[in-house]
Motif scaffolding. Structure first.
Motif, short mmCIF file in Angstrom:
data_model
loop_
_atom_site.label_atom_id
_atom_site.label_comp_id
_atom_site.label_asym_id
_atom_site.label_seq_id
_atom_site.Cartn_x
_atom_site.Cartn_y
_atom_site.Cartn_z
N LEU A 139 0.77 -1.31 0.01
CA LEU A 139 -0.06 0.08 -0.08
C LEU A 139 0.78 1.22 -0.05
O LEU A 139 0.34 2.36 -0.05
CB LEU A 139 -0.88 -0.02 1.16
CG LEU A 139 -2.00 -1.09 1.18
CD1 LEU A 139 -2.95 -0.93 2.53
CD2 LEU A 139 -2.98 -0.99 -0.02
N ASN A 140 2.04 1.12 -0.10
CA ASN A 140 3.05 2.32 -0.06
C ASN A 140 3.15 3.02 -1.55
O ASN A 140 3.69 2.46 -2.24
CB ASN A 140 4.69 1.94 0.46
CG ASN A 140 5.27 3.25 0.58
OD1 ASN A 140 4.92 4.24 0.51
ND2 ASN A 140 6.51 3.06 1.07
N LEU A 141 2.38 4.00 -1.54
CA LEU A 141 2.07 4.75 -3.02
C LEU A 141 2.62 6.08 -2.80
O LEU A 141 2.74 6.54 -3.79
CB LEU A 141 0.83 4.46 -3.57
CG LEU A 141 0.38 3.06 -3.96
CD1 LEU A 141 -1.21 3.35 -4.29
CD2 LEU A 141 1.14 2.40 -4.86
N THR A 142 2.92 6.43 -1.52
CA THR A 142 3.22 7.79 -1.57
C THR A 142 4.91 8.33 -0.93
O THR A 142 5.19 9.35 -1.00
CB THR A 142 2.44 8.57 -0.55
OG1 THR A 142 2.25 7.75 0.57
CG2 THR A 142 0.91 8.46 -0.97
N GLY A 143 5.43 7.05 -0.73
CA GLY A 143 6.63 7.28 -0.05
C GLY A 143 6.84 7.89 1.36
O GLY A 143 6.05 8.17 1.88
N GLY A 144 8.22 8.14 1.62
CA GLY A 144 8.41 9.01 2.63
C GLY A 144 8.29 8.43 4.06
O GLY A 144 8.14 7.06 3.89
#
Length: 223
Positions: A139-144
């Motif tokens: 689910l990590n589509l935004t990074g950071g």
């Protein structure tokens, strides 16, 4: 009534877990990072014992486990954790990252090792770890949020391993996502709703749920 051990009861989710379980008649061992807050926890009505504990202090965890050695503990709720600030790539605060890993990942593992015997002697045999969908690789589509994400991704892997290793003792181990709870600016899920939902998930849990990653409204999340 059953007995529950909850870490990180100073504020937010941990405090609400303690309040709700106590209100339902559970015997509650509530741990606090701040000894002053533990000493002033009289507002938690019911059968609540407030205890001081820093989950990064492994000797203190061992001492608490020894102190409670004769107590069957039905549910362990490993809630203590830290997140902010989320430093962007190129500006990492590495000492903070280490502190996050010590609190969110290594501390919970020490809790699991120290209290597995207590849980195995109980009727319900549940270990719950407050995780986050920010620890989901899929689910990590935004990074950071490198420190927080890696700590929760590591926690999730730890939970999967615990589910295998503790299966012979019939201990159910679960990762819980509390939603974007209103414990921080912008949080949308009321703390009471988040905790009630997670408690409902645990109430319905059985051995076949061990190793699951579940939201507070009982939806499976991808790892």
């Amino acid at each position: 009534m059953p007995t529950v051990l909850i870490t990180g009861c100073d504020t937010g989710l941990g405090r609400e877990f303690a309040r709700q379980y106590a209100a339902d008649g559970y015997r509650v061992f509530a741990t606090f990072l701040d000894p002053a807050k533990a000493a002033n926890a009289s507002d938690l009505a019911g059968n609540v014992e407030a205890l001081s504990l820093d989950v990064t202090d492994h000797a203190a965890i061992s001492e608490l486990a020894a102190r409670l050695s004769g107590e069957p503990i039905d549910i362990v709720v490993s809630n203590a954790g830290i997140g902010h600030p989320h430093k962007p790539f190129g500006q990492m605060d590495y000492p903070h990252w280490r502190r996050v890993l010590e609190t969110n990942l290594i501390g919970p593992m020490k809790i699991a090792e120290s209290f597995a015997d207590h849980v195995a002697r109980s009727d319900l045999r549940l270990m719950a770890f407050v995780s986050s969908r920010m620890g989901s690789v899929n689910l990590n589509l935004t990074g950071g949020a490198y420190a927080y994400r890696t700590s929760k991704a590591g926690l999730n892997m730890m939970i999967r391993s615990l589910a295998v290793d503790l299966a012979p003792r019939r201990i159910c181990v679960m990762a819980l996502h509390p939603g974007w709870a209103a414990t921080e600016p912008g949080g949308r899920v009321p703390v009471e709703e988040s905790v009630a939902g997670m408690r409902g998930v645990l109430h319905r849990a059985g051995p076949h749920h061990s190793g699951s990653f579940v939201t507070y409204h009982d939806q499976l999340l991808p790892w």
